[in-house]
Design an enzyme around this catalytic site. Structure first.
Site, mmCIF file in Angstrom:
data_model
loop_
_atom_site.group_PDB
_atom_site.id
_atom_site.type_symbol
_atom_site.label_atom_id
_atom_site.label_comp_id
_atom_site.label_asym_id
_atom_site.label_seq_id
_atom_site.Cartn_x
_atom_site.Cartn_y
_atom_site.Cartn_z
ATOM 1 N N THR A 37 0.875 -1.171 0.000
ATOM 2 C CA THR A 37 0.000 0.000 0.000
ATOM 3 C C THR A 37 0.914 1.223 0.000
ATOM 4 O O THR A 37 1.346 1.658 -1.059
ATOM 5 C CB THR A 37 -0.963 -0.054 1.201
ATOM 6 O OG1 THR A 37 -0.218 -0.305 2.377
ATOM 7 C CG2 THR A 37 -1.990 -1.139 1.006
ATOM 8 N N THR A 80 -3.232 -1.877 8.457
ATOM 9 C CA THR A 80 -3.243 -3.325 8.367
ATOM 10 C C THR A 80 -1.865 -3.907 8.149
ATOM 11 O O THR A 80 -1.076 -3.400 7.357
ATOM 12 C CB THR A 80 -4.128 -3.804 7.206
ATOM 13 O OG1 THR A 80 -5.460 -3.449 7.497
ATOM 14 C CG2 THR A 80 -4.046 -5.310 7.047
ATOM 15 N N GLU A 135 5.750 4.286 7.613
ATOM 16 C CA GLU A 135 5.403 5.576 7.021
ATOM 17 C C GLU A 135 5.964 6.764 7.776
ATOM 18 O O GLU A 135 5.683 6.959 8.955
ATOM 19 C CB GLU A 135 3.888 5.747 7.077
ATOM 20 C CG GLU A 135 3.222 5.371 5.811
ATOM 21 C CD GLU A 135 1.729 5.491 5.967
ATOM 22 O OE1 GLU A 135 1.271 6.241 6.837
ATOM 23 O OE2 GLU A 135 1.040 4.838 5.188
#
Lengths: 383, 383
Positions: free
Chosen positions: A146, A179, A259
């Site tokens: 992602t 997730t 991130e």
């Protein structure tokens, strides 16, 4: 080779159009046997996503032939319709593979509270089934990404058998996608009960001790499949050791790619009365925004370590606690230790060592700093 | 007039040089009687700062004549030497005022783990004692500011008596300074036990329900003093009501001035089985970094509300929970409700209403968003 490193597994990753970027977003991992033993660990969130609800039922059998995974949508908090979507995905995958739906686990990641575009997902599953290959592991690992900047994969070679694995994002780590999805494969012959025990132990000391921002996903799923294709039957301890090595390798990759992170922080709590106390104190630090922002700013603000563990019920006497940051014992006996100016925080790796002097147990929690980039990425995700 | 609005109180605020900026940093509030009843609420952190340890002992008597407060240093985690510094501060203040040290509470705020510069603090106390005035409340309120952009003060007028108050920063709100200090005064005649009960109740529904980042300070201190100078003896309920009004007013000012915040967020959990459940669910939202960054980004990401309350043990059935953000019920029955595009988050005020459908209790937690400015301010604090 990731999940296809062990014998008897095929995989694929394709672009189905779930992601507006056009990047791969559907992955398929198939176990060609001969055995189909399996185990899994799921999120403890009380709003488990539809794929978690489905896969939990499927895995209760201890058997599994395939896992279908998608990025681009979590299918969480989508009600009965969302569960129907997951069921349809499993049925469609099973039909493509000549299996029953109960042989297929489903995992999803992406925004919560939005239905999946089934008109894109199901054709994507068909494409993935056609693309299945014995060297398809890397494609599958890419398709579950992602905001990950790199795919996360692992291979653990043992005597005549191996463990392969892939992971994406992080439940509590690169959490804008909220997730962590992990698939582990092995060609060792391992019965389901042994595999479940080994997997629970492996995740317990690795993936479950990565706590980047304390946010527990609705979708976290870790699946392990064992097919015995190697003809080797290792002992339970060997299985546990290899799964732990694989899960730890993936956990450290998740940490490194979190991130917006600029620091990998290992918080070790020593001499605790219990492992539970060590974990509680470590997590309190990992979830303390003031400490995490300080570390982002290269500030060895040890007072924030004490303030964090001071909110817990871990056993300790406040005037006996030491804190060592990157080798400098900045706090001794709950008070001022060596000069904080001696702490070098300019690198990415930070170790925080808390000595509770209350027992002989210890545990390490891994986390990241709280950076401006983290806020930026997570404030701009769904809009 | 803040703490000097009620009759019989004097206050002062002076610059002693604790802050490198030269801004005021020592405040003094004195109760001239006739009565000296007092009450207090302190941090529950297990590393209470030296001034908290001292003041807790002093307030155990239910009597108090003065509070001396400093910004520019928390005097927390400073060991026996730090406690001696606090003791010396109380002794020096008492000597200046012709009191005993046991009549003087001490409160400090600033960086943890650094000794106070006593050679500056004690002369500052002497200056403050000389500057004491019946209209000195505003000066005192300014002297306890840290990163506060405005002083926080309140006056609650009742029939023949009043409550005055001042506050700084926030324990869990503008937390780079990691402390909420509050002084409340009243010229009503109130015995210590009644005052303590009223203060505990008032803070319980106001200051203790502001939870900006979940970080519990080592220094939080709320002190109330009642001198009976008005000659009025209100009932216990009237005292509780007035203290609650004053504490709520200050709490909302703290919220509005929280470091780096761009949103004031009121999270109300309704139809909970217990108030405790409502508070647990509300705090889980207030401490969820993913939700807070989403709101900073004007993103009505209700999935993060469910993911947050899904980590709690509050009583609810996942498929019965509704979430309404700024008037739009974006989640119904744990699934997709009205379109999230209908939610306007462009203003500063945000209301999140969670209906658990599990009982008839409710509570509101106030928090702020997690902004880039928050990270910036808190990563640059001590260095």
């Amino acid at each position: 080779m990731t999940v296809t490193a062990p014998q008897g597994f095929r995989a694929a990753g394709v672009a189905a159009g779930l992601k507006s970027s056009g990047a791969p977003d559907v992955a398929l991992v198939v176990n060609d046997g001969p055995q189909d033993n399996a185990a899994a660990v799921f999120t403890t969130n009380r709003f488990p996503a539809a794929p978690v609800q489905w896969s939990r039922q499927v895995l209760a059998t201890g058997r599994l032939r395939a896992v279908v995974l998608n990025s681009g949508g979590a299918n969480a908090c989508t009600g009965p319709e969302g569960f129907s979507d997951t069921h349809a995905t499993a049925e469609h995958t099973a039909a493509e593979l000549g299996l029953g739906a109960v042989d297929v686990a489903v995992a999803s990641t992406g925004l919560i509270g939005v239905r999946l575009p089934m008109d894109k997902l199901l054709p994507g599953v068909t494409d993935a089934a056609k693309a299945l290959a014995a060297d398809g592991g890397p494609d599958a690992a890419r398709a579950i990404m992602t905001t990950d900047s790199v795919p996360k994969t692992t291979v653990v070679q043992r005597d005549g058998w191996s463990v392969g694995g892939m992971a994406k994002g992080a439940g509590m780590l690169a959490p804008s996608l909220a997730t962590m999805l992990v698939v582990l494969t092995t060609d060792a012959a391992v019965d389901s009960a042994t595999l479940q025990t080994a997997l629970k132990g492996a995740t317990g000391v690795s993936l479950e001790r990565v706590d980047s921002d304390g946010c527990l996903s609705t979708n976290d799923t870790v699946v392990a499949m064992a097919n015995g294709a190697s003809g080797v039957t290792p002992g339970a301890a060997e299985v546990a050791e290899a799964l732990t090595a694989a899960a730890t390798d993936l956990a450290m990759q998740l940490l490194a790619d979190a991130e917006g992170s600029t620091k990998d922080i290992a918080i070790t709590v020593r001499n605790a009365a219990t492992v539970g106390d060590a974990l509680t104190a470590g997590r309190a630090c990992a979830r303390n925004n003031l400490l995490k922002t300080a570390l982002f700013g290269n500030d060895p603000n040890w007072g924030r370590v004490l303030a964090a563990i001071g909110t817990t019920d871990a056993a300790f006497e406040p005037d006996r606690v030491d804190v060592t940051i990157n080798g400098v014992t900045v706090c001794r006996g709950g008070a001022i230790g060596d000069p904080r100016e001696g702490v070098d925080l300019t690198g990415r790796a930070i170790t925080i060592d808390v000595d509770l002097r209350a027992g002989s147990e210890q545990a390490t929690i891994w986390t990241n700093d709280l950076s401006i980039a983290y806020v930026h990425e997570n404030s701009a995700y769904s809009t």
